[in-house]
Scaffold this active site. Structure first.
Site, PDB file in Angstrom:
ATOM      1  CB  CYS A 197      -0.960  -0.003   1.180  1.00  0.00           C
ATOM      2  SG  CYS A 197      -0.222  -0.554   2.716  1.00  0.00           S
ATOM      3  CG  HIS A 246      -0.924   4.150   4.549  1.00  0.00           C
ATOM      4  ND1 HIS A 246      -1.628   3.755   5.651  1.00  0.00           N
ATOM      5  CD2 HIS A 246      -0.295   3.024   4.085  1.00  0.00           C
ATOM      6  CE1 HIS A 246      -1.455   2.454   5.858  1.00  0.00           C
ATOM      7  NE2 HIS A 246      -0.653   1.983   4.907  1.00  0.00           N
TER       8      HIS A 246
HETATM    9  N1  LIG Z   1      -5.367  -3.526   5.161  1.00  0.00           N
HETATM   10  C1  LIG Z   1      -4.675  -2.891   4.232  1.00  0.00           C
HETATM   11  O1  LIG Z   1      -4.645  -1.653   4.184  1.00  0.00           O
HETATM   12  C2  LIG Z   1      -3.888  -3.647   3.201  1.00  0.00           C
HETATM   13  C3  LIG Z   1      -3.290  -2.917   2.179  1.00  0.00           C
HETATM   14  C4  LIG Z   1      -2.568  -3.590   1.189  1.00  0.00           C
HETATM   15  C5  LIG Z   1      -2.474  -4.967   1.260  1.00  0.00           C
HETATM   16  N2  LIG Z   1      -3.057  -5.654   2.281  1.00  0.00           N
HETATM   17  C6  LIG Z   1      -2.924  -7.106   2.275  1.00  0.00           C
HETATM   18  O2  LIG Z   1      -4.192  -7.684   2.001  1.00  0.00           O
HETATM   19  C7  LIG Z   1      -4.332  -8.944   2.683  1.00  0.00           C
HETATM   20  C8  LIG Z   1      -5.558  -8.908   3.559  1.00  0.00           C
HETATM   21  O3  LIG Z   1      -5.371  -7.900   4.531  1.00  0.00           O
HETATM   22  P1  LIG Z   1      -6.542  -7.360   5.476  1.00  0.00           P
HETATM   23  O4  LIG Z   1      -6.031  -6.091   6.020  1.00  0.00           O
HETATM   24  O5  LIG Z   1      -7.862  -7.382   4.785  1.00  0.00           O
HETATM   25  O6  LIG Z   1      -6.518  -8.473   6.632  1.00  0.00           O
HETATM   26  P2  LIG Z   1      -7.677  -8.889   7.644  1.00  0.00           P
HETATM   27  O7  LIG Z   1      -8.601  -7.758   7.892  1.00  0.00           O
HETATM   28  O8  LIG Z   1      -6.984  -9.492   8.801  1.00  0.00           O
HETATM   29  O9  LIG Z   1      -8.480 -10.034   6.856  1.00  0.00           O
HETATM   30  C9  LIG Z   1      -7.905 -11.274   6.543  1.00  0.00           C
HETATM   31  C10 LIG Z   1      -8.857 -12.094   5.698  1.00  0.00           C
HETATM   32  O10 LIG Z   1      -8.201 -13.302   5.298  1.00  0.00           O
HETATM   33  C11 LIG Z   1      -8.993 -14.409   5.680  1.00  0.00           C
HETATM   34  N3  LIG Z   1      -8.132 -15.551   6.005  1.00  0.00           N
HETATM   35  C12 LIG Z   1      -7.187 -15.626   6.965  1.00  0.00           C
HETATM   36  N4  LIG Z   1      -6.632 -16.858   6.977  1.00  0.00           N
HETATM   37  C13 LIG Z   1      -7.251 -17.572   6.010  1.00  0.00           C
HETATM   38  C14 LIG Z   1      -7.157 -18.916   5.554  1.00  0.00           C
HETATM   39  N5  LIG Z   1      -6.285 -19.772   6.091  1.00  0.00           N
HETATM   40  N6  LIG Z   1      -7.962 -19.312   4.535  1.00  0.00           N
HETATM   41  C15 LIG Z   1      -8.835 -18.450   3.982  1.00  0.00           C
HETATM   42  N7  LIG Z   1      -8.992 -17.164   4.383  1.00  0.00           N
HETATM   43  C16 LIG Z   1      -8.206 -16.741   5.388  1.00  0.00           C
HETATM   44  C17 LIG Z   1      -9.771 -13.931   6.903  1.00  0.00           C
HETATM   45  O11 LIG Z   1     -10.893 -14.759   7.080  1.00  0.00           O
HETATM   46  P3  LIG Z   1     -11.557 -14.979   8.550  1.00  0.00           P
HETATM   47  O12 LIG Z   1     -12.401 -13.766   8.811  1.00  0.00           O
HETATM   48  O13 LIG Z   1     -12.359 -16.212   8.336  1.00  0.00           O
HETATM   49  O14 LIG Z   1     -10.440 -15.125   9.515  1.00  0.00           O
HETATM   50  C18 LIG Z   1     -10.115 -12.512   6.458  1.00  0.00           C
HETATM   51  O15 LIG Z   1     -11.192 -12.545   5.564  1.00  0.00           O
HETATM   52  C19 LIG Z   1      -2.998  -9.133   3.451  1.00  0.00           C
HETATM   53  O16 LIG Z   1      -2.117  -9.900   2.678  1.00  0.00           O
HETATM   54  C20 LIG Z   1      -2.495  -7.711   3.602  1.00  0.00           C
HETATM   55  O17 LIG Z   1      -1.100  -7.660   3.760  1.00  0.00           O
HETATM   56  C21 LIG Z   1      -3.775  -5.027   3.244  1.00  0.00           C
END
Ligand SMILES: NC(=O)c1ccc[n+]([C@@H]2O[C@H](COP(=O)([O-])OP(=O)(O)OC[C@H]3O[C@@H](n4cnc5c(N)ncnc54)[C@H](OP(=O)(O)O)[C@@H]3O)[C@@H](O)[C@H]2O)c1
EC number: 1.2.1.11
Length: 344
Positions: free
Chosen positions: A129, A249
């Site tokens: 990001c 950010h």
């Molecule tokens: N947040 C940001 O600003 C941002 C920006 C750029 C990139 N990212 C990237 O995007 C990805 C998601 O981030 P997020 O911020 O959305 O995280 P998050 O809010 O913690 O959500 C994680 C998601 O992944 C699912 N998950 C976790 N373990 C899993 C598994 N073993 N099998 C299937 N689904 C699984 C979770 O499902 P459950 O609800 O069932 O646990 C939830 O839906 C990460 O790789 C992060 O680095 C995030």
């Protein structure tokens, strides 16, 4: 593709996954069938998209049979499910860091390097990001004169650490204001041995430290910028900091170019760049701030000024919604680009 694609969202219950759903509704993204996938913890939960109720399914390799586009926001599970989905003919657009530096995988911001999409082998990576937000401001400058050096400090919102990061700031704020002890357990990173409060604090560490004493997040900004601008000679010095902001950010950037540029030319180039907005009027105290750039599509650039000592350097301030342009929006724009160019 003439018919509407079959789309799966992996990580549909997370911060980025939820944003995918909002954007699919807002942008009228086409799909014939939509699958919402998450971990076994969420299987069976209901969610509504475009007025229709969906049941979350546990993500498995077979979940991607017959899927055209996989929007991945499931974190480290990408490593296992990305290749499984790709093998089944699904074009995976992945938000995790798993494939970003893989030479077989294009790393793309559609406004910056759309040409790289063409060589994909069913997996395309979304950059980090902070890298996306920085390059939305710097690519127009790079197009005027090649960038030689970047010094950047980030001010990163807690939602960058997902839904748990958001909960942590909320809970700590309530505890602090009620005189209770704050109980950090997520930041700077869940997997690290030590945690610090983020409420009323700043944490100059995002992710683990590497051998060179820069953090993994900082090295992502270096390596991903080199890959996307196709120039590994750019000198980049990042410091990434977590701040007690819920969303969006911000970054303070000094950029040095091969030639001397005028502030006026830089302003014009940024304003003409799709997805970037100049918001820069010191007389009116007008500049980008996370509270106001949240939920916006564009990245906002202000405080554009010449460096006091280096005539080839410009200083600026950028703010953009990292869940939108820094994650879900960028991934969806890659899919939209591919659909518009008959690449899916
Ligand atoms: N947040 C940001 O600003 C941002 C920006 C750029 C990139 N990212 C990237 O995007 C990805 C998601 O981030 P997020 O911020 O959305 O995280 P998050 O809010 O913690 O959500 C994680 C998601 O992944 C699912 N998950 C976790 N373990 C899993 C598994 N073993 N099998 C299937 N689904 C699984 C979770 O499902 P459950 O609800 O069932 O646990 C939830 O839906 C990460 O790789 C992060 O680095 C995030």
């Amino acid at each position: 593709m003439t018919k509407k694609p079959v789309v799966a969202i992996l990580g549909a219950t997370g911060a980025v996954g939820q944003e995918f759903i909002r954007l699919i509704e807002e942008r009228n993204f086409p799909y014939s069938t939509l699958k919402l996938l998450a971990s076994a913890r969420s299987a069976g939960k209901k969610m509504t998209v475009n007025g229709q109720e969906y049941t979350i399914e546990e993500a498995k390799p077979e979940s991607f049979d017959g899927v055209d586009i996989g929007l991945f926001a499931g974190g480290s599970i990408s490593k296992e499910l990305g290749p499984e989905a790709a093998k089944r003919g699904c074009v995976v657009i992945d938000n995790s860091s798993t494939f970003r530096m893989d030479p077989e995988v294009p790393l793309v911001v559609p406004e910056v390097n759309p040409e790289d999409i063409s060589w994909h082998k069913n997996i395309i990576a979304n950059p980090n990001c902070s890298t996306i937000i920085m390059l939305m401001a710097l690519k127009p400058i790079h197009d005027l004169s090649p960038i030689k050096k970047i010094v950047v400090s980030t001010y990163q919102a807690v939602s960058g650490a997902g839904k748990e990061g958001l909960d942590e700031l909320r809970e700590e704020t309530v505890d602090y204001l009620n005189g209770r002890e704050m109980q950090p357990h997520i930041l700077p990173s869940k997997s690290l041995p030590k945690h610090y409060p983020i409420a009323f604090n700043l944490i100059p560490q995002i992710d683990k430290f590497m051998e060179n004493d820069y953090t993994k997040e900082e090295m992502k900004m270096v390596n991903e910028t080199h890959k996307m601008l196709h120039d590994a000679s750019i000198a980049i010095t990042p410091t990434t900091v977590r701040v007690p902001v819920f969303r969006s950010h911000a970054e303070s950037i000094m950029v040095e170019t091969a030639d001397e540029l005028s502030v006026e030319d830089v302003r014009k180039a940024i304003q003409a760049f799709p997805g970037a907005q100049v918001q820069d009027n010191p007389a009116e105290m007008d500049y980008p701030m996370p509270l106001y750039t949240s939920e916006k599509y564009d990245v906002y650039v202000g405080r554009i000024r010449k460096d006091i000592y280096n005539p080839k350097a410009i200083n600026l301030w950028v703010s953009g919604d990292q869940i939108r342009k820094g994650a879900a929006l960028n991934a969806l724009q890659i899919a939209e680009y591919m659909l518009a160019h008959d690449m899916i």
